[in-house]
Design an enzyme around this catalytic site. Structure first.
Site, PDB file in Angstrom:
ATOM      1  N   ASP A 186       0.828  -1.199   0.000  1.00 26.87           N
ATOM      2  CA  ASP A 186       0.000   0.000   0.000  1.00 26.87           C
ATOM      3  C   ASP A 186       0.874   1.265   0.000  1.00 26.87           C
ATOM      4  O   ASP A 186       1.901   1.306   0.683  1.00 26.87           O
ATOM      5  CB  ASP A 186      -0.867  -0.040   1.267  1.00 26.87           C
ATOM      6  CG  ASP A 186      -1.979   0.987   1.246  1.00 26.87           C
ATOM      7  OD1 ASP A 186      -2.772   0.984   0.303  1.00 26.87           O
ATOM      8  OD2 ASP A 186      -2.034   1.810   2.188  1.00 26.87           O
ATOM      9  N   GLU A 244       1.905  -0.477  -4.898  1.00 29.07           N
ATOM     10  CA  GLU A 244       0.967   0.569  -5.292  1.00 29.07           C
ATOM     11  C   GLU A 244       1.801   1.855  -5.351  1.00 29.07           C
ATOM     12  O   GLU A 244       1.896   2.596  -4.378  1.00 29.07           O
ATOM     13  CB  GLU A 244      -0.170   0.717  -4.285  1.00 29.07           C
ATOM     14  CG  GLU A 244      -1.229   1.699  -4.777  1.00 29.07           C
ATOM     15  CD  GLU A 244      -1.958   2.459  -3.669  1.00 29.07           C
ATOM     16  OE1 GLU A 244      -3.006   3.039  -3.959  1.00 29.07           O
ATOM     17  OE2 GLU A 244      -1.472   2.505  -2.515  1.00 29.07           O
TER      18      GLU A 244
HETATM   19  C1  NOJ Z   1      -4.307   2.993  -0.801  1.00 29.51           C
HETATM   20  C2  NOJ Z   1      -5.433   2.025  -0.709  1.00 29.51           C
HETATM   21  O1  NOJ Z   1      -5.562   1.361  -1.936  1.00 29.51           O
HETATM   22  C3  NOJ Z   1      -6.660   2.819  -0.341  1.00 29.51           C
HETATM   23  O2  NOJ Z   1      -7.818   2.035  -0.418  1.00 29.51           O
HETATM   24  C4  NOJ Z   1      -6.467   3.370   1.024  1.00 29.51           C
HETATM   25  O3  NOJ Z   1      -7.562   4.200   1.366  1.00 29.51           O
HETATM   26  C5  NOJ Z   1      -5.181   4.200   1.096  1.00 29.51           C
HETATM   27  N1  NOJ Z   1      -4.077   3.536   0.496  1.00 29.51           N
HETATM   28  C6  NOJ Z   1      -4.802   4.433   2.519  1.00 29.51           C
HETATM   29  O4  NOJ Z   1      -4.366   3.223   3.066  1.00 29.51           O
END
Ligand code: NOJ
Ligand code: CA
Length: 608
Positions: A186, A244
């Site tokens: 993440d 990500e």
């Molecule tokens: C990225 C995640 O994909 C998203 O769903 C989340 O709200 C944010 N990071 C914070 O963790």
């Protein structure tokens, strides 16, 4: 080569995938019960959004215990069973690692305040992604502000602290030892913050009006991925890290691959996610990606996820034919595709009435997280946590219909699996008419997709070759209409030197003898085309038996169409004959996918 380069991955939002006990919340046993479906579809791995105990302020992205399982979703034993069951089917399981922040209910927040970032005053102009206020909230107990790049209940960890790094090493090892194949990471680009907490740089031209060069995107973050990669590679088989990396500037994004073998294995390409479904724009992003990546790195494509929501809505305005084009793109570019649950059905965003919204973000992301429709009607759910108001595109109906998008996706996956070119071949852009995007994979496979509203006539030229079929504006609405032409066999006989890797991507050269037949494609039909016909130097004169063809991308109502009838009579369904599409001949009618794929071509590149 490795499974994660060649395979297809599938993202599951656990609360919305499948519910095993009727409480309206999807769970791990529910996923286990649907492994047969995933195996039938042909996926090689699944990524689960966070499964850990969490107060669910941000639906699992506020982790209270990194080594546990949220009771709504099951137990650690259920997870172990899921890993084992999936492995029996050749499916690997990735978890979601949330290292940037925890929940404020994580015991660390009180017991290890040094794990977090504190300041006696608000030190800078950093803004929280949720709520829109400052990224700093006052904590009465500590009499200081703590940093949170997201919601106030999601305090950011201090990655300058060695103990935080050690703690996460332990977490990685814990899950690797349980057989987890890797992690999606993440906000991978945000772990380290500027040590001096300097202001981000305001710029009205920048996305969100700010260059986030101090609150995230720090070069020091690469050290962490190097460390984790070493840890992941130490396992047998080695585990993978999928970032990500929300960095839209492609050259900057590519750095998260390190040398290509010493940081992330894969990083989602958000430049493509944020693009329109437009041939010129997408081609440019893919060319920039190919140019930016180190030679040993591997791209990673997706169109939907739990944040960006569903590409069938965002890219395609709900049009199923366009969704098939998007699937064709994702599954045939060089790189690893991630499908989001429901993509294979051309599922659009769900409708969530205001009073049922649960998301912390604005605008809310709930419409991209509604339950998987397994059946018509209630979708197989009883009183689900998010509403499922529309289930006309569902698994049961589409599984029964060999012309469905579900079968189209499955056949594309099977085609990819059977084709070394599609799994591993280099990407080379081909010249194409406006609105058409065409590319070659490896030596013998060409893909073309017409994203224009009108049919395109494609004529080969010595300068390059491509072909694409078009659809009329009416086809955009995805109404069934008859195609007007028989499928025409097309061949692109070429001889050329084998080229691969970066060189081929940058300076493609095709042989002089490369020629192509003109292919004329009429309105809303989808064709299989043989590109495997004559020997180099000769042109095919007539439609040839297709050894490889585009997956059937037209949709006929159940019971319509000769081949469907034949299959029913013979008692053999497509489901049991995954290769049938590659052998199919004859007239295909129906709304358009506007994509065509052929093999046997060594077409010349005219543009990138
Ligand atoms: C990225 C995640 O994909 C998203 O769903 C989340 O709200 C944010 N990071 C914070 O963790
Ligand atoms: Ca449940």
């Amino acid at each position: 080569m490795t499974w994660w380069r060649e395979g297809v991955l599938y993202q599951i939002y656990p609360r919305s995938f499948a519910d095993s006990n009727g409480d309206g919340i999807g769970d791990l046993r529910g996923i286990a019960a649907r492994l047969d479906y995933l195996e039938w579809l042909g996926v090689d791995g699944i990524w689960l959004n966070p499964i850990h105990p969490s107060p669910n302020v941000d639906w699992g992205y506020d982790v209270a215990d990194y080594m546990g399982v949220h009771p709504d979703l099951g137990t650690l034993d259920d997870l172990d069973a899921l890993v084992a069951e999936a492995a029996r089917r050749g499916i690997r399981l990735l978890l979601d690692l949330v290292p940037n922040h925890t929940s404020d209910r994580n015991p660390w927040f009180r017991e290890r305040p040094d794990f977090y970032v504190w300041s006696k005053e608000i030190p800078n102009n950093w803004r929280a992604a949720f709520g829109g206020g400052p990224a700093w909230t006052w904590d009465e107990e500590r009499r200081a502000y703590y940093l949170h790049n997201f919601a106030p209940q999601q305090p950011d960890l201090d990655w300058w602290n060695e103990d935080v790094r050690d703690e996460f090493d332990r977490i990685l090892r814990f899950w690797f030892d349980r057989g987890v194949a890797g992690f999606r990471i993440d906000v991978a680009h945000a772990l380290i913050k500027d040590r001096e907490l300097r202001d981000d740089v305001l710029d009205p031209e920048a996305r969100g009006g700010v260059h986030r060069i101090h609150s995230m995107n720090r070069p020091e973050t690469h050290e962490i991925f190097g460390r984790w990669r070493r840890l992941a590679d130490r396992n047998e088989p080695s585990r993978i890290l999928v970032g990500e990396v929300y960095v839209l500037e492609v050259a900057e994004w590519a750095r998260y691959y390190g040398s290509g073998t010493d940081e992330l294995n894969l990083a989602f390409n958000f430049a493509l996610v944020h693009s329109d479904l437009d041939a010129a724009k997408m081609r440019e992003i893919v060319a920039a990606t190919e140019a930016a990546l180190p030679s040993e790195a591997w791209p990673c494509w997706t169109g939907s996820n739990h944040d960006a929501m569903r590409f069938t809505t965002r890219w395609c305005g709900g049009d199923e034919a366009l969704a098939r084009c998007a699937l064709l793109i994702l599954l045939t570019l060089r790189g690893t595709p991630f499908l989001y649950y429901g993509d294979e059905l051309a599922l659009p965003n769900g409708r969530v009435p205001k009073e049922r919204l649960l998301d912390v973000a604005a605008p809310p992301r709930d419409p991209g997280r509604t339950p998987m429709p397994w059946t018509p009607g209630d979708g197989g759910w009883s009183d689900p946590w998010l509403p499922l108001e529309e289930a006309s595109r569902n698994v049961a109906d589409q599984r029964d219909d060999p012309r469905s998008t579900l079968h189209f996706t499955r056949e594309l996956i099977a085609l990819r699996r059977s084709s070394e070119d599609l799994r591993l071949g280099a990407y080379v852009g081909l010249a194409a008419p406006e609105g058409v995007w065409a590319w070659r994979r490896g030596e013998r496979t060409a893909v073309a997709v017409n994203l224009a509203a009108a049919p395109r006539r494609s004529r080969a030229s010595r300068a390059g070759s491509c072909s694409a079929r078009g659809a009329s504006g009416r086809a955009r609405s995805c109404r069934a209409r008859s195609g007007s032409s028989r499928r025409r066999a097309t061949s692109w006989p070429c001889s050329g030197r084998r080229r691969s890797g970066r060189a081929a991507r940058e300076t493609p050269r095709a042989s002089r003898s490369c020629r192509a037949s003109a292919a004329r494609f009429s309105s809303a039909s989808v064709r299989s085309r043989s590109l495997s016909g004559p020997a180099p130097g000769r042109r095919s004169a007539a439609p040839a038996r297709s050894r490889r063809s585009t997956p059937t991308c037209c949709r006929r109502g159940p019971g319509r169409g000769r081949s469907a009838g034949r299959r029913r009579r013979s008692g053999r369904s497509r489901a049991s004959r995954p290769s049938s599409a590659t052998r199919s001949r004859g007239r295909l009618r129906g709304p358009s996918c506007r994509g065509a794929l052929g093999s046997g071509a060594r077409a010349r590149r005219g543009s990138s």
